[in-house]
Write a protein that holds these residues in place. Structure first.
Motif, PDB file in Angstrom:
ATOM      1  N   PRO A 186      53.267  41.368  89.394  1.00 49.36           N
ATOM      2  CA  PRO A 186      54.678  40.927  89.968  1.00 49.36           C
ATOM      3  C   PRO A 186      56.063  41.434  89.285  1.00 49.36           C
ATOM      4  CG  PRO A 186      53.200  39.173  90.073  1.00 49.36           C
ATOM      5  CD  PRO A 186      52.819  40.128  89.231  1.00 49.36           C
ATOM      6  N   ARG A 187      55.823  41.661  87.897  1.00 49.99           N
ATOM      7  CA  ARG A 187      57.047  42.109  87.191  1.00 49.99           C
ATOM      8  C   ARG A 187      57.466  43.575  87.611  1.00 49.99           C
ATOM      9  NH1 ARG A 187      55.438  42.475  80.868  1.00 49.99           N
ATOM     10  NH2 ARG A 187      53.427  43.570  80.659  1.00 49.99           N
ATOM     11  N   LEU A 188      56.473  44.369  88.066  1.00 49.03           N
ATOM     12  CA  LEU A 188      57.061  45.726  88.767  1.00 49.03           C
ATOM     13  C   LEU A 188      57.906  45.851  89.655  1.00 49.03           C
ATOM     14  CD1 LEU A 188      53.337  47.262  88.794  1.00 49.03           C
ATOM     15  CD2 LEU A 188      55.224  47.560  87.083  1.00 49.03           C
ATOM     16  N   LYS A 189      58.351  44.413  90.434  1.00 45.87           N
ATOM     17  CA  LYS A 189      59.137  44.528  91.688  1.00 45.87           C
ATOM     18  C   LYS A 189      60.666  44.938  91.110  1.00 45.87           C
ATOM     19  CE  LYS A 189      61.010  41.470  95.159  1.00 45.87           C
ATOM     20  NZ  LYS A 189      60.471  42.459  96.378  1.00 45.87           N
ATOM     21  N   ASP A 190      60.972  45.932  92.143  1.00 42.28           N
ATOM     22  CA  ASP A 190      62.434  46.451  91.683  1.00 42.28           C
ATOM     23  C   ASP A 190      62.494  47.482  90.606  1.00 42.28           C
ATOM     24  OD1 ASP A 190      63.402  45.389  93.924  1.00 42.28           O
ATOM     25  OD2 ASP A 190      63.883  43.410  93.050  1.00 42.28           O
ATOM     26  N   LYS A 191      61.229  47.728  90.133  1.00 36.21           N
ATOM     27  CA  LYS A 191      61.426  48.742  89.014  1.00 36.21           C
ATOM     28  C   LYS A 191      60.975  50.050  88.995  1.00 36.21           C
ATOM     29  CE  LYS A 191      62.172  45.236  85.824  1.00 36.21           C
ATOM     30  NZ  LYS A 191      63.191  44.989  85.254  1.00 36.21           N
TER      31      LYS A 191
END
Length: 368
Positions: A186-191
């Motif tokens: 999930p921490r890949l969102k908008d990266k």
């Protein structure tokens, strides 16, 4: 009309799935479609054996042993007595050594050796003899760089033929990659996602990848980036320690080995190839097929097939600052990214499985 091969035996010792194992399957399938009979000898607990079981491919499992693998040698010889082989295709050094023992103890079947790495070899009499033995008729090299390893020995050099790896481009036209990656991480969102896809071993030079990440995040202060290390290998503990030392834990994710590369590749924004030595690096073909822009070091197969500023951005080996700046350049210039990716996609079409099979068949026919 060219003579058909009656029976080809493939010999592989790999335990994990890497580019070489995918190439074996492409070769097996292509030769099967061309009418050839084949059997694969492979490690009983390896991923190639698992693939063969799942896809009903004819294979014989064996246990890998240190030193001379007498059980494998015996199995090869017994198999040949019951199912006479026309040719043995050796896919790695362990297979090479097993064949030498079998040949010297009576298995007089011609062989082709596939050479995928560009590490120095044939530097002494014994090392050279391993390639000169009469049973080995051809050495298939995956790039000119690999062939040039043998340039100091005329007899061996004349045995070498360069055949680049192949790819089924249609397998990499998925459009779900981003969703899969964001669901799993999930921490890949908008990266902006930068990925390195390779075994975690020395020559893949992950330290340079990590230093490039550090330069982007800590020096250039570009914070909306995330870096994926996709693979597994003996250097994982060492690489994780380096990530901790550079305080990049929130910017780098280790995904481990992924069996769904064809599904996720188009979900990344840039692929980086950081190897300091490389025979070919077949992942580069997968990335090109997925229309993902490439930043690659000037070594191995990628350096031979890619052109700087036309279908990739090429940088010197170990130059992490240059890698960082080229990644930043692609992040800020969408038009350049699209242009490079589209050009690479057009170029990769010539590395088709059909062309690969045709070249391999020509070599087989030369020695039979």
């Amino acid at each position: 009309m060219a003579k058909k091969i009656r029976h080809i035996v493939h010999l592989s010792s790999a335990t994990i799935w890497r580019g070489a194992e995918q190439q074996i399957i492409y070769l097996y399938e292509g030769l099967k479609n061309a009418g050839h009979q084949q059997t694969i000898f492979c490690h009983q607990n390896g991923e190639l054996a698992a693939y063969c079981r799942e896809h009903q491919i004819s294979f014989i499992p064996y246990k890998r042993e240190s030193g001379i693998n007498w059980n494998l040698v015996k199995s090869l010889k017994n198999y040949h007595l019951q199912n006479p082989a026309d040719l043995i295709h050796l896919h790695d050094p362990h297979a090479h050594h097993a064949y030498l023992t079998a040949y010297l103890t009576g298995l007089k079947v011609p062989a082709i050796l596939h050479r995928r790495v560009d590490f120095p070899t044939a530097q002494n009499i014994f090392s050279a003899w391993k390639y000169k033995v009469n049973g080995i008729k051809k050495i298939v090299c995956v790039s000119d760089r690999v062939k040039n390893i043998f340039s100091g020995n005329k007899e061996l050099y004349t045995k070498c033929e360069v055949i680049y790896d192949c790819i089924k481009t249609e397998d990499f036209q998925k459009i779900t990659g981003r969703k899969i990656l964001e669901k799993d991480f999930p921490r890949l969102k908008d990266k902006f996602i930068v990925a390195n896809i390779a075994a975690l071993v020395d020559h893949k030079d992950y330290p340079t990848f990590i230093r490039a990440a550090y330069h982007l995040v800590k020096v250039l202060q570009i914070k909306d980036l995330h870096f994926l290390i996709i693979g597994q290998g003996e250097k994982e503990t060492e690489i994780r320690k380096m990530v901790d030392e550079y305080q990049l834990q929130q910017f780098i994710t280790f995904t481990g080995h992924r069996k769904d590369i064809s599904q996720i590749l188009n979900g990344i924004d840039v692929y980086t190839f950081t190897s300091d030595m490389e025979g070919f690096g077949s992942t580069i073909l997968e990335v090109m097929s997925s229309k993902v822009p490439v930043v690659a070091t000037n070594t191995g197969g990628p350096a031979e097939i890619l052109s700087h500023k036309t279908d990739a951005l090429i940088v010197p080996v170990k130059d992490y600052v240059a890698i960082a700046h080229q990644i930043a350049r692609l992040k800020s210039d969408k038009n350049l990214s699209v242009s490079l990716a589209n050009s690479a996609y057009q170029k990769v079409q010539k590395f088709s499985v059909s062309s690969y099979i045709h070249q391999m068949e020509n070599i087989y026919h030369q020695i039979l």
